[in-house]
Design an enzyme around this catalytic site. Structure first.
Site, PDB file in Angstrom:
ATOM      1  N   ASN A  93       0.842  -1.194   0.000  1.00  0.00           N
ATOM      2  CA  ASN A  93       0.000   0.000   0.000  1.00  0.00           C
ATOM      3  C   ASN A  93       0.880   1.247   0.000  1.00  0.00           C
ATOM      4  OD1 ASN A  93       0.667  -0.719   2.706  1.00  0.00           O
ATOM      5  ND2 ASN A  93      -1.072   0.409   3.519  1.00  0.00           N
TER       6      ASN A  93
ATOM      7  N   GLU B 222       0.256   5.170   0.764  1.00  0.00           N
ATOM      8  CA  GLU B 222      -0.654   6.224   1.199  1.00  0.00           C
ATOM      9  C   GLU B 222      -0.224   7.581   0.640  1.00  0.00           C
ATOM     10  OE1 GLU B 222      -2.265   4.079   5.269  1.00  0.00           O
ATOM     11  OE2 GLU B 222      -0.963   5.831   5.466  1.00  0.00           O
TER      12      GLU B 222
ATOM     13  N   CYS C 198      -4.007   0.751  -2.626  1.00  0.00           N
ATOM     14  CA  CYS C 198      -3.945  -0.496  -1.870  1.00  0.00           C
ATOM     15  C   CYS C 198      -2.837  -1.397  -2.424  1.00  0.00           C
ATOM     16  CB  CYS C 198      -5.268  -1.242  -1.966  1.00  0.00           C
ATOM     17  SG  CYS C 198      -6.662  -0.416  -1.182  1.00  0.00           S
TER      18      CYS C 198
ATOM     19  N   GLU D 218      -3.079  -4.534  -3.174  1.00  0.00           N
ATOM     20  CA  GLU D 218      -3.595  -5.360  -4.272  1.00  0.00           C
ATOM     21  C   GLU D 218      -3.544  -4.577  -5.590  1.00  0.00           C
ATOM     22  OE1 GLU D 218      -4.954  -4.668  -1.337  1.00  0.00           O
ATOM     23  OE2 GLU D 218      -6.456  -6.158  -0.761  1.00  0.00           O
TER      24      GLU D 218
ATOM     25  N   CYS E  36     -10.473  -4.822   0.118  1.00  0.00           N
ATOM     26  CA  CYS E  36     -11.542  -3.834   0.280  1.00  0.00           C
ATOM     27  C   CYS E  36     -12.482  -3.920  -0.930  1.00  0.00           C
ATOM     28  CB  CYS E  36     -10.952  -2.431   0.423  1.00  0.00           C
ATOM     29  SG  CYS E  36     -10.321  -1.710  -1.112  1.00  0.00           S
TER      30      CYS E  36
ATOM     31  N   CYS F 266     -10.910  -2.968  -4.259  1.00  0.00           N
ATOM     32  CA  CYS F 266      -9.964  -3.974  -4.759  1.00  0.00           C
ATOM     33  C   CYS F 266     -10.690  -5.227  -5.242  1.00  0.00           C
ATOM     34  CB  CYS F 266      -8.926  -4.321  -3.698  1.00  0.00           C
ATOM     35  SG  CYS F 266      -7.659  -3.038  -3.558  1.00  0.00           S
TER      36      CYS F 266
END
Ligand SMILES: [Zn+2]
Length: 142
Positions: free
Chosen positions: A52, A54, A63, A65, A97, A100
């Site tokens: 990830n 940010e 993310c 993924e 999530c 994703c």
């Protein structure tokens, strides 16, 4: 014998699971401190990794993924996902999530699985399509 023997998927799975804890250290989780690493294994038996990333503008973060899928596409070759492995720095069992799940659906094969990794070992295995039933996808635009 061929020099290009693809290792069995379970060997790839183990190798990818063992690689994820070290990758967690590369995560950029400055704001949440919730580090995540992911591996996408394509149907040609190649593993692609992501963490990830940010951002100070929170919605601009990505993310793990998502970055792993980007690595798969960037690598060329197969765009079919056989497995997605996910590890979190908290050692919690993490599922993708909602966003994703949609990203994975774009490339997931019929038997795609989501594998949670804790301590470098696969601890849970979930059929992907059970996480996003009746989804919208490429077939809807054909
Ligand atoms: Zn996500």
């Amino acid at each position: 014998m061929s020099a290009n023997v693809t290792p069995p998927l379970d060997t790839l799975e183990q190798d990818a699971a063992r690689a994820l804890p070290a990758l967690l250290e590369r995560s950029y989780a400055r704001y949440s401190n919730f580090t995540v690493a992911a591996a996408v294994i394509d149907d040609e038996g190649r593993a692609h990794y992501g963490v990830n990333v940010e951002n100070a503008a929170y919605p601009s973060g990505t993310c793990a993924e998502q970055t792993a899928i980007g690595a798969m596409i960037t690598a060329g070759g197969s765009r079919r996902i056989a497995k997605v492995l996910i590890a979190a720095g908290s050692d919690a069992v993490v599922q993708p999530c909602g966003a994703c799940r949609q990203r994975i659906a774009e490339f997931a094969d019929e038997a795609c699985e989501i594998l949670s990794v804790q301590g470098g070992e696969v601890t849970t295995r979930t059929p992907f399509w059970g996480l996003l039933p009746q989804s919208f996808g490429p077939r809807d635009l054909d």
